[in-house]
Design an enzyme around this catalytic site. Structure first.
Site, PDB file in Angstrom:
ATOM      1  N   ARG A  20       0.829  -1.215   0.000  1.00  0.00           N
ATOM      2  CA  ARG A  20       0.000   0.000   0.000  1.00  0.00           C
ATOM      3  C   ARG A  20       0.858   1.258   0.000  1.00  0.00           C
ATOM      4  O   ARG A  20       0.544   2.225  -0.694  1.00  0.00           O
ATOM      5  CB  ARG A  20      -0.958   0.007   1.193  1.00  0.00           C
ATOM      6  CG  ARG A  20      -2.049  -1.045   1.075  1.00  0.00           C
ATOM      7  CD  ARG A  20      -2.931  -1.074   2.304  1.00  0.00           C
ATOM      8  NE  ARG A  20      -2.123  -1.363   3.480  1.00  0.00           N
ATOM      9  CZ  ARG A  20      -2.408  -0.967   4.709  1.00  0.00           C
ATOM     10  NH1 ARG A  20      -3.481  -0.253   4.960  1.00  0.00           N
ATOM     11  NH2 ARG A  20      -1.625  -1.287   5.714  1.00  0.00           N
ATOM     12  N   ASN A  38      -6.198  -2.722   2.485  1.00  0.00           N
ATOM     13  CA  ASN A  38      -6.196  -4.170   2.622  1.00  0.00           C
ATOM     14  C   ASN A  38      -7.622  -4.684   2.686  1.00  0.00           C
ATOM     15  O   ASN A  38      -8.490  -4.056   3.298  1.00  0.00           O
ATOM     16  CB  ASN A  38      -5.463  -4.588   3.899  1.00  0.00           C
ATOM     17  CG  ASN A  38      -3.966  -4.439   3.791  1.00  0.00           C
ATOM     18  OD1 ASN A  38      -3.412  -4.401   2.699  1.00  0.00           O
ATOM     19  ND2 ASN A  38      -3.296  -4.364   4.927  1.00  0.00           N
TER      20      ASN A  38
END
Length: 90
Positions: A20, A38
């Site tokens: 990320r 996520n």
């Protein structure tokens, strides 16, 4: 140039490896806005909005991801654009 938004779902070893963070950095580098988060099943969902050529470049990057990750599959779909500020990590 028109703005396009796409939703990507990245599968593989993409959680716990900085995916990320690197995705956000790459998005900002390409002047895109959106987020990376996520999912409970181990995938990462990415929303990216910007100029179509930049979205395509971003998609190519997502197919590989950072060196710490292993991308097995990338799904993508065009979505309705919304207002995003920067490229967030959720």
């Amino acid at each position: 140039m028109a703005i396009r938004c796409e939703k990507f779902v990245v599968s593989g070893i993409v959680q716990g490896v900085g995916f990320r963070y690197h995705t956000s950095h790459q998005g900002l580098k390409l002047n895109l806005v959106g987020y990376a988060k996520n999912l409970y099943n181990g995938d990462v969902e990415v929303i990216a909005c910007g100029e179509p050529p930049k979205i395509e470049e971003f998609a190519k990057w997502l197919e590989q991801g950072p060196k710490t990750a292993r991308v097995d599959e990338l799904k993508r779909e065009e979505i309705t654009c919304r207002e995003y500020q920067g490229f967030e990590i959720l």
